[in-house]
Design a protein around this motif. Structure first.
Motif, PDB file in Angstrom:
ATOM      1  N   MET A   1     -14.386 -34.916   9.309  1.00  0.00           N
ATOM      2  CA  MET A   1     -13.097 -34.778   8.641  1.00  0.00           C
ATOM      3  C   MET A   1     -11.984 -35.149   9.615  1.00  0.00           C
ATOM      4  N   ALA A   2     -11.368 -36.308   9.392  1.00  0.00           N
ATOM      5  CA  ALA A   2     -10.272 -36.744  10.262  1.00  0.00           C
ATOM      6  C   ALA A   2      -9.003 -35.995   9.888  1.00  0.00           C
ATOM      7  N   LEU A   3      -8.330 -35.463  10.891  1.00  0.00           N
ATOM      8  CA  LEU A   3      -7.119 -34.685  10.692  1.00  0.00           C
ATOM      9  C   LEU A   3      -5.921 -35.387  11.319  1.00  0.00           C
ATOM     10  N   LYS A   4      -4.740 -35.065  10.795  1.00  0.00           N
ATOM     11  CA  LYS A   4      -3.495 -35.448  11.457  1.00  0.00           C
ATOM     12  C   LYS A   4      -3.100 -34.292  12.365  1.00  0.00           C
ATOM     13  N   VAL A   5      -3.054 -34.580  13.672  1.00  0.00           N
ATOM     14  CA  VAL A   5      -2.866 -33.532  14.669  1.00  0.00           C
ATOM     15  C   VAL A   5      -1.671 -33.872  15.560  1.00  0.00           C
ATOM     16  N   ALA A   6      -0.789 -32.912  15.749  1.00  0.00           N
ATOM     17  CA  ALA A   6       0.323 -33.062  16.689  1.00  0.00           C
ATOM     18  C   ALA A   6       0.123 -32.113  17.865  1.00  0.00           C
ATOM     19  N   PHE A   7       0.412 -32.608  19.060  1.00  0.00           N
ATOM     20  CA  PHE A   7       0.356 -31.790  20.267  1.00  0.00           C
ATOM     21  C   PHE A   7       1.759 -31.608  20.800  1.00  0.00           C
ATOM     22  N   GLN A   8       2.238 -30.365  20.810  1.00  0.00           N
ATOM     23  CA  GLN A   8       3.487 -30.021  21.491  1.00  0.00           C
ATOM     24  C   GLN A   8       3.103 -29.561  22.885  1.00  0.00           C
ATOM     25  N   MET A   9       3.465 -30.344  23.904  1.00  0.00           N
ATOM     26  CA  MET A   9       2.952 -30.086  25.245  1.00  0.00           C
ATOM     27  C   MET A   9       3.936 -30.564  26.303  1.00  0.00           C
ATOM     28  N   ASP A  10       3.610 -30.295  27.536  1.00  0.00           N
ATOM     29  CA  ASP A  10       4.408 -30.783  28.655  1.00  0.00           C
ATOM     30  C   ASP A  10       4.207 -32.286  28.814  1.00  0.00           C
ATOM     31  N   PRO A  11       5.078 -32.956  29.571  1.00  0.00           N
ATOM     32  CA  PRO A  11       4.952 -34.415  29.730  1.00  0.00           C
ATOM     33  C   PRO A  11       3.546 -34.808  30.178  1.00  0.00           C
ATOM     34  N   ILE A  12       2.917 -35.671  29.424  1.00  0.00           N
ATOM     35  CA  ILE A  12       1.512 -35.996  29.679  1.00  0.00           C
ATOM     36  C   ILE A  12       1.328 -36.735  30.999  1.00  0.00           C
ATOM     37  N   GLU A  13       2.365 -37.396  31.467  1.00  0.00           N
ATOM     38  CA  GLU A  13       2.237 -38.122  32.731  1.00  0.00           C
ATOM     39  C   GLU A  13       2.149 -37.166  33.928  1.00  0.00           C
ATOM     40  N   LEU A  14       2.514 -35.900  33.731  1.00  0.00           N
ATOM     41  CA  LEU A  14       2.551 -34.952  34.842  1.00  0.00           C
ATOM     42  C   LEU A  14       1.326 -34.053  34.926  1.00  0.00           C
ATOM     43  N   ILE A  15       0.455 -34.077  33.937  1.00  0.00           N
ATOM     44  CA  ILE A  15      -0.664 -33.130  33.942  1.00  0.00           C
ATOM     45  C   ILE A  15      -1.765 -33.593  34.894  1.00  0.00           C
ATOM     46  N   ASP A  16      -2.505 -32.626  35.415  1.00  0.00           N
ATOM     47  CA  ASP A  16      -3.679 -32.895  36.238  1.00  0.00           C
ATOM     48  C   ASP A  16      -4.891 -32.851  35.322  1.00  0.00           C
ATOM     49  N   ILE A  17      -5.415 -33.996  34.950  1.00  0.00           N
ATOM     50  CA  ILE A  17      -6.450 -34.030  33.920  1.00  0.00           C
ATOM     51  C   ILE A  17      -7.745 -33.374  34.384  1.00  0.00           C
ATOM     52  N   ASN A  18      -7.941 -33.247  35.677  1.00  0.00           N
ATOM     53  CA  ASN A  18      -9.195 -32.667  36.167  1.00  0.00           C
ATOM     54  C   ASN A  18      -9.343 -31.197  35.788  1.00  0.00           C
ATOM     55  N   GLY A  19      -8.220 -30.521  35.590  1.00  0.00           N
ATOM     56  CA  GLY A  19      -8.318 -29.104  35.268  1.00  0.00           C
ATOM     57  C   GLY A  19      -7.513 -28.688  34.060  1.00  0.00           C
ATOM     58  N   ASP A  20      -7.000 -29.652  33.303  1.00  0.00           N
ATOM     59  CA  ASP A  20      -6.066 -29.335  32.230  1.00  0.00           C
ATOM     60  C   ASP A  20      -6.795 -29.131  30.899  1.00  0.00           C
ATOM     61  N   SER A  21      -6.643 -27.938  30.323  1.00  0.00           N
ATOM     62  CA  SER A  21      -7.323 -27.632  29.063  1.00  0.00           C
ATOM     63  C   SER A  21      -6.751 -28.422  27.896  1.00  0.00           C
ATOM     64  N   VAL A  60      -6.133 -41.271  24.810  1.00  0.00           N
ATOM     65  CA  VAL A  60      -6.389 -40.752  26.154  1.00  0.00           C
ATOM     66  C   VAL A  60      -7.728 -41.270  26.667  1.00  0.00           C
ATOM     67  N   GLU A  61      -7.833 -41.264  27.993  1.00  0.00           N
ATOM     68  CA  GLU A  61      -9.059 -41.664  28.670  1.00  0.00           C
ATOM     69  C   GLU A  61      -9.243 -40.762  29.882  1.00  0.00           C
ATOM     70  N   ASP A  62     -10.481 -40.336  30.108  1.00  0.00           N
ATOM     71  CA  ASP A  62     -10.769 -39.419  31.214  1.00  0.00           C
ATOM     72  C   ASP A  62     -10.828 -40.196  32.522  1.00  0.00           C
ATOM     73  N   LYS A  63      -9.664 -40.686  32.922  1.00  0.00           N
ATOM     74  CA  LYS A  63      -9.558 -41.569  34.079  1.00  0.00           C
ATOM     75  C   LYS A  63      -8.302 -41.185  34.865  1.00  0.00           C
ATOM     76  N   PRO A  64      -8.447 -40.471  35.982  1.00  0.00           N
ATOM     77  CA  PRO A  64      -7.273 -40.051  36.751  1.00  0.00           C
ATOM     78  C   PRO A  64      -6.385 -41.231  37.130  1.00  0.00           C
ATOM     79  N   GLY A  65      -5.092 -41.041  36.918  1.00  0.00           N
ATOM     80  CA  GLY A  65      -4.132 -42.088  37.237  1.00  0.00           C
ATOM     81  C   GLY A  65      -3.897 -43.091  36.132  1.00  0.00           C
ATOM     82  N   ASP A  66      -4.750 -43.070  35.133  1.00  0.00           N
ATOM     83  CA  ASP A  66      -4.615 -44.007  34.008  1.00  0.00           C
ATOM     84  C   ASP A  66      -5.184 -43.332  32.762  1.00  0.00           C
TER      85      ASP A  66
END
Length: 315
Positions: A1-21, A60-66
């Protein structure tokens, strides 16, 4: 079931993807084919009774820095979405509280995770006070005399701002430490809210356990061990994540909390336990998903989306 999803979050360029939930939730949403829209809190507006947000389509891609791609900047009516993920980090201030008032207007048509009214009414260090019998001796006050009397009684204490986060401004003040009066003065000048004071728990040297619950059920846990020169165990201030299991006491604590979490619509919750004591209930922007999976535990992002999809389908 494909949903329309919005994320209200901090600037995505600033997050540390290695530990960010939040990033883990984004990856899982994308893998399920959900249409993801991203915006930051300042871009949320109420216009003629309609809750709108300016943002971007996001991949998104699980690739630090990009790790992200933004496309199609546009304004949306959030009432057109199936789900809004409320995922910006504290501080839990009036700006944060205002977003919960605004997002509450989307219900019941749009599912907001976690429920905004419950987030507003359950700050980490306030909601937990409903379970005082599970906590270490605790004082909430602005009175210097009360704080001094508390230390005289318990000898070794921890002092922290009531609405702080991430281990900021947490101090251990042992018996005989002459900095107590200066610290009371500093915190009183810096924060308008009361201060939380707790008996110091020596068992924190063995770790501060983060237990994640999904819709009231235990989903996984990690132990966060403080550095030798630190009182705080938060990973971003030098704490080390360790694989762990739950003790019978921790299972008892989770069982006590479960009915209230489910009743309040708190789908994704992280609780903190030191030794035998519950210290916080995190509902604003819990962390720990990626660390649990890294140590061979459950895919908690998938578990959260399973619950979200089921709740949307039932509406």
């Amino acid at each position: 079931m494909a949903l329309k999803v919005a994320f209200q979050m901090d600037p995505i360029e600033l997050i540390d993807i290695n530990g960010d939930s939040t990033f883990a939730l984004l990856l899982e949403a994308q893998s399920r084919g959900h249409d993801v829209f991203y915006y930051t809190p300042p871009n949320l507006s109420l216009k003629d009774g309609r809750l709108i947000a300016f943002g971007h389509s996001l991949t998104v891609e699980d690739k630090p820095g990009d790790h992200y791609r933004l496309a199609h900047p546009h304004t949306v009516d959030l009432a057109d979405f199936d789900v809004v993920q409320l995922r910006q980090d504290p501080p839990f201030d009036m700006a944060y509280i205002t977003t919960t008032h605004l997002l509450e207007r989307l219900q019941p048509g749009t599912l907001v995770v976690n429920d905004p009214a419950s987030v507003r009414n359950a700050p980490e260090k306030v909601f937990v006070l409903d379970f005082l019998d599970l906590m270490p001796p605790t004082l909430v006050t602005r009175s210097p005399d009360e704080i001094r009397a508390f230390r005289a009684e318990h000898k070794d204490i921890v002092v922290k701002p009531l609405y702080g986060n991430g281990g900021a401004a947490i101090f251990r003040i042992a018996e005989g430490d002459t900095n107590l009066n200066s610290l009371i003065e500093l915190l009183g000048q810096t924060f308008r809210e009361p201060i939380m004071v707790q008996r110091y728990l020596p068992s924190v040297r063995a770790g501060d356990k983060r237990i994640i619950l999904v819709d009231g059920e235990v989903a996984g846990a990690i132990n966060r061990v403080p550095a030798a020169d630190e009182t705080r165990s938060n990973l971003h201030v030098g704490g080390t994540a360790k694989k762990t299991t739950l003790t019978p006491r921790e299972e008892e604590i989770c069982a006590r909390l479960a009915p209230e979490l489910k009743k309040r619509g708190l789908i994704f919750t992280g609780i903190d336990v030191i030794g035998d004591y519950l210290t916080e209930i995190n509902v604003t922007s819990p962390t720990g998903i990626r660390q649990v999976k890294e140590f061979g535990g459950n895919d908690i992002a998938a578990m959260i989306w399973d619950v979200v999809e089921k709740k949307v389908a039932a509406r």
